[in-house]
Enzyme design. Structure first.
Site, PDB file in Angstrom:
ATOM      1  N   ILE A  51       0.843  -1.202   0.000  1.00 38.62           N
ATOM      2  CA  ILE A  51       0.000   0.000   0.000  1.00 38.62           C
ATOM      3  C   ILE A  51       0.876   1.250   0.000  1.00 38.62           C
ATOM      4  O   ILE A  51       0.645   2.198  -0.763  1.00 38.62           O
ATOM      5  CB  ILE A  51      -0.962  -0.058   1.212  1.00 38.62           C
ATOM      6  CG1 ILE A  51      -2.060  -1.102   0.949  1.00 38.62           C
ATOM      7  CG2 ILE A  51      -1.539   1.318   1.544  1.00 38.62           C
ATOM      8  CD1 ILE A  51      -2.873  -1.499   2.166  1.00 38.62           C
ATOM      9  N   GLU A  52       1.896   1.246   0.842  1.00 39.20           N
ATOM     10  CA  GLU A  52       2.822   2.394   0.918  1.00 39.20           C
ATOM     11  C   GLU A  52       3.533   2.604  -0.422  1.00 39.20           C
ATOM     12  O   GLU A  52       3.713   3.748  -0.867  1.00 39.20           O
ATOM     13  CB  GLU A  52       3.856   2.119   2.021  1.00 39.20           C
ATOM     14  CG  GLU A  52       4.833   3.239   2.286  1.00 39.20           C
ATOM     15  CD  GLU A  52       4.331   4.237   3.307  1.00 39.20           C
ATOM     16  OE1 GLU A  52       3.371   3.949   4.042  1.00 39.20           O
ATOM     17  OE2 GLU A  52       4.900   5.347   3.357  1.00 39.20           O
ATOM     18  N   THR A  53       3.939   1.524  -1.049  1.00 37.71           N
ATOM     19  CA  THR A  53       4.645   1.613  -2.328  1.00 37.71           C
ATOM     20  C   THR A  53       3.787   2.285  -3.395  1.00 37.71           C
ATOM     21  O   THR A  53       4.215   3.244  -4.060  1.00 37.71           O
ATOM     22  CB  THR A  53       5.048   0.201  -2.813  1.00 37.71           C
ATOM     23  OG1 THR A  53       5.960  -0.373  -1.872  1.00 37.71           O
ATOM     24  CG2 THR A  53       5.719   0.250  -4.182  1.00 37.71           C
TER      25      THR A  53
ATOM     26  N   SER B 217       3.035   5.943  -2.653  1.00 43.66           N
ATOM     27  CA  SER B 217       4.212   6.795  -2.807  1.00 43.66           C
ATOM     28  C   SER B 217       4.533   7.053  -4.275  1.00 43.66           C
ATOM     29  O   SER B 217       4.943   8.162  -4.639  1.00 43.66           O
ATOM     30  CB  SER B 217       5.429   6.134  -2.143  1.00 43.66           C
ATOM     31  OG  SER B 217       5.189   5.936  -0.771  1.00 43.66           O
TER      32      SER B 217
ATOM     33  N   ASN C 256       0.681   5.682   7.854  1.00 42.29           N
ATOM     34  CA  ASN C 256       0.119   4.546   7.115  1.00 42.29           C
ATOM     35  C   ASN C 256      -0.874   3.846   8.030  1.00 42.29           C
ATOM     36  O   ASN C 256      -0.534   3.430   9.133  1.00 42.29           O
ATOM     37  CB  ASN C 256       1.244   3.583   6.699  1.00 42.29           C
ATOM     38  CG  ASN C 256       0.739   2.373   5.919  1.00 42.29           C
ATOM     39  OD1 ASN C 256      -0.237   1.734   6.285  1.00 42.29           O
ATOM     40  ND2 ASN C 256       1.430   2.046   4.849  1.00 42.29           N
TER      41      ASN C 256
END
Lengths: 176, 176, 176, 176
Positions: free
Chosen positions: A81-83, A86, A105
């Site tokens: 999700i973070e990837t 971002s 997050n």
């Protein structure tokens, strides 16, 4: 009324043409996969679409994704999700010369998945300001059932702003 | 007044002696490192203390932890927090024969760290109920500055409860 | 593969007809407004749609919603999101005789709004299990710009489960 | 290495004496109660300590705090946490002439409480940067059991930065 922290006049884009180009949703996924960094690569994350409006990715679950019970570790979901968030935020911030860094997050786990599962995920923006952005992302299994969903809040850093003691060298920026 | 979702009488522990034993804070870190699963192992996470009251871990930042800007990927922080919280919750749930599974992970990123940094982290419980638990965890750098902090909410599953289609085989449980 | 914590066979609904009835999206908003409780009433929240699939509400910003800078207090946004999510989850849990209680609320603030603004919000489910549910909700201003968005994780309590020391008397349940 | 988004040199404080004064933990709770705004007042929140290092508050649960089951509404907990975190962050930002605005609120609910309960809460900083701050806050009942806990991420706005279309008039600032 205004977006939180974003009420000053927007920065002049480096180039209106570039801005428009990016907003036209050119897909930078190939470039993003080259630049994805060690963690996404170790996790086998492939970016399949990368625009300032939408980012998609996928991975096939292997031993390196599992926690002791044999299901995918929560950190993999948070990180996927973070990837995606971002990448999207970085592409949106790029025409201003900004880079982005995650602040928060928050991820909900919905369905346990085991080795062999093929996961795909999509991220879209909630808000894309000059100071902060919020992107949400959802991970699905092969049957399009939700596996996890989350939101990431990111801070936009103006050009030349150091990150962790060095200038940001902006490897995530496809055009520079 | 009662803890949310936990107002029914506590289950009789399998063995009062075992319960007391665990509450005496025996350190299961060695066993936990053997059982940690593929993701924590791939990330190089070492558990240095594992009790039902407190869990500690550490890692040295390498290429496999980085995002494209060269700093630790947010998913690593979320996942380290998830790991420590899960170990603590699992140890607390063990005397009841329960296993645990993460429901929610909320992590704040505070400080960007680069390759070579040695991180250490500690997790302690906010609430440890029969139905759910909440653990918080904080990650520090060598100078004991906060790098990230988060909370994990976990669901306690009664014995024999299937997880992702199979019986939980409980490899995280040190005594079985 | 299964939903987290929900792998045991689903409880037989009290009545298949009732279940189907509720799934047909009957609108309980009128009943919900009668039962909404002191906080939603004090906040002037009106439920405009209440089904097990979707819940909508609105409020007009007055002095009782503001923080010292003269914009809506974050707690109002969190609480409006919590209200809508809880109504939806309660309606979904009702055919099983379950009640629901919030475990986690994660809210992102996007746009500051001042007195006089009319806000409307919608909540939809991410997952609706037998043990837990996750609903997301988003608040908009008159121009349909996002003001805040969040997710709520709720625990489903089986019938007769005491909450805070007393039996749940289920005033939120429209049919009882 | 540096704090996320905070690597530029700190702004010169308006007055070193003022800064030191504030860091000496003068208690602004009386002033904060005068300025608390409509929501905290409607909720009966009393600030009992207000410094840049620690903020405390309390409330007695009444009908205006309840959801339909007769327990305190989650929005009250989120909002009390938001209130205390915002007061602390505002006091810390004050010597720079900055105001603060909440970006994210993540709250865990631990214990259901009913009318008549007296709650007290404390908030302390996780990080206090020039760009963002993170404060955590925990709410307790009369027996000092945790009722709820959460974290708030706040954005620091430089002087003259408009918020929601008007200049921030900074009523929360005790010295102006």
């Amino acid at each position: 009324m205004g977006r939180i922290g974003d009420e000053d006049p927007p920065a002049a884009p480096r180039s209106a043409a570039l801005l428009r180009f990016l907003e036209m949703s050119e897909d930078f996924s190939e470039r993003m996969n080259e630049l994805r960094g060690g963690w996404p690569e170790t996790m086998g994350i492939t970016i399949t679409r990368a625009t300032a409006d939408e980012v998609k990715g996928e991975l096939t679950v292997g031993p390196q994704h599992l926690q002791p019970y044999g299901v995918v570790h929560g950190g993999v979901h948070c990180g996927l999700i973070e990837t995606l968030a971002s990448v999207g935020a970085a592409l949106f911030a790029l025409p201003r010369g900004q880079s982005v860094v995650g602040l928060e997050n928050s991820t909900s786990f919905v369905r346990a998945v085991r080795a062999g599962a093929k996961l795909h995920a999509i991220s879209t923006p909630i808000t894309r300001g000059r100071t902060t952005q919020v992107w949400e992302a959802t991970i699905f299994d092969e049957e399009d059932r939700i596996v996890a969903t989350g939101r990431v809040r990111l801070l936009c850093l103006d050009p030349g702003r150091p990150l962790a003691g060095e200038q940001v060298r902006a490897p995530q920026h496809p055009g520079t």
